[in-house]
Design a protein around this motif. Sequence first.
Motif, PDB file in Angstrom:
ATOM      1  N   TYR A  26       0.827  -1.203   0.000  1.00  0.00           N
ATOM      2  CA  TYR A  26       0.000   0.000   0.000  1.00  0.00           C
ATOM      3  C   TYR A  26       0.864   1.256   0.000  1.00  0.00           C
ATOM      4  O   TYR A  26       0.567   2.235  -0.688  1.00  0.00           O
ATOM      5  N   GLY A  30       0.954   1.844  -4.155  1.00  0.00           N
ATOM      6  CA  GLY A  30      -0.447   2.087  -3.807  1.00  0.00           C
ATOM      7  C   GLY A  30      -1.421   1.894  -4.947  1.00  0.00           C
ATOM      8  O   GLY A  30      -2.527   1.380  -4.739  1.00  0.00           O
ATOM      9  N   VAL A  33      -2.971  -1.559  -5.581  1.00  0.00           N
ATOM     10  CA  VAL A  33      -3.903  -2.130  -4.605  1.00  0.00           C
ATOM     11  C   VAL A  33      -5.311  -2.025  -5.176  1.00  0.00           C
ATOM     12  O   VAL A  33      -6.034  -1.060  -4.952  1.00  0.00           O
TER      13      VAL A  33
END
Lengths: 241, 304
Positions: A26, A30, A33
């Motif tokens: 994450y 990021g 995700v």
Amino acid sequence: MTNFLLFIVLPYACLAVFLIGSIYRYKSRGFTVSSISSQFLEGRKLFWGSQPFHWGLFVLFFGHLIAFLFPRAVLAWNGQPVRLLILEIVAFAFGVCALLGLVLLVNRRLTSRRVQVVTSKMDVLVFVILLTQIISGLLVAYHSRWGSSWFAAFLTPYLRSIFVFDPQMDAIASVNSLSLKVHVISAFTLIGVIPFTRFIHFLVYPVDYLWRSYQQVIWNWNRKSIRTSRAHSEGHKSKNN
Amino acid sequence: MRTKIAAIKIEPMLIPSKKPVLQIIALAAYFLFMLPNGLSAQDGEAIFKQNCAACHKVGGGRMVGPDLMGVTTKRSEEWLIKWTKSSQSLIKSGDADAKAIFEEFNQTPMPDQAHLSDADLKALYAYVASKSEPATAATAGTNEPAIATDASKNATAEDIEYGKGLFIGSQALVNGGPACISCHNVNYADVIPGGLLAKDLTNAFSRLGGDAGIHGMLGAPPFPAMTEAYKNKAITDKEIAAITAFLYKVDSDKANQQVASFNYLLYGGFGGAVMLLALIFLIWNNRKKYTVKKSIYDRQIKSI
């Protein structure tokens, strides 16, 4: 020794990898995700696979969670044979639903060339784990029935013992059902591979989609000026519009 | 426990002495090693009556379990301790003697006595050894088992009904343990099909040797999963008696039971799945099935 590895070492390893890996992914990647949706590429088969699959998993996930958090409530509910039957049949129905959906999704990935282009090795792993998980779960529910009761009776204490760092594996190791052991082992494996696969999307489920209002997407610009614009990359005429 | 408390009490008195550390160690060692040996056969007898007498005699023949006459000379103390604490673990570890006994007694596992300490067990073996000596053996046959063997045969219909409620869960166990039906099945027309994770209990009453055997099983379950399920949730003696009465009824009625073999899970499960699919269809059949530009895209592809 094998039991120690499978029911104590593996769970802790998987939980640690899940925790650290998810946070790392994450923080550092990021934008990956997500569920890596391929709905734009193929939507029709996806619907009949994804819907039963996700509804099935949704209910079963929370069923397991409730039995883990409130074992006494589950045992009390199961006190009346009729209620026990209702719970077990409903859970089994959602299990069948999830399996059916998964089979359709596997079929989609095998038959749709567009989806194959975006299929990675990890997607294959996801299918293998999910098939193991759901089939073993259904086998346990059928061949070692009234799982809702005995889960609350001795699996909840095992899982709790893991989370309070006082692992007690005697009960699960002594169980006479191979499918149950496979189910437990593959469940922890599933948790362990979450950071490396599309499974991670369950952590970022867009819950607010349920109550947010509709969003209408409208082209609100002068179409001609977009086509002839040199502001971004080299403009070229759209073929189908 | 006893040794620890004694050591702590004595500790302050030792502080003024020159070499307290050594003395404490010496005292602790004394209590550790001397006390257990100091236990009298009296304790052994009490332990025997409380934990063993339901299934064993020392001289006077076999009951649910073997006659323990001379067992202390036949097996090593180490072996006996392992067996008594968890016979199933010993069997699983591949011990040939343990396996042979298990087979000889119809694979009826002995309840684990893990709550007894090594000192308790040594006192117990000392008692068994003393009972096995020829001088006392003559009177040993008069050992009365702690549990009346025919209690459930004289059980009233009410007891049986209470036991049935406990078995299927409609009557909760007072200490909060799970109902038997979670893992066990009995062929009895009155109750729904039971769990299949553990053994079928239809003939448990005769298989386990009646009241005494079942009392032993429920009092100290020898199966790890069952031990876990009833940890801190012990079944009371009254409940055990009622469950035993029900199991006796099941066992004696098994010949004339007509158990319906309707498969709830399979039919219900697949029927339910079909209903769910229908529901999904009804809710989302109106969905937009293609991307916005599907028709335009198709037209373009066609013209190529």
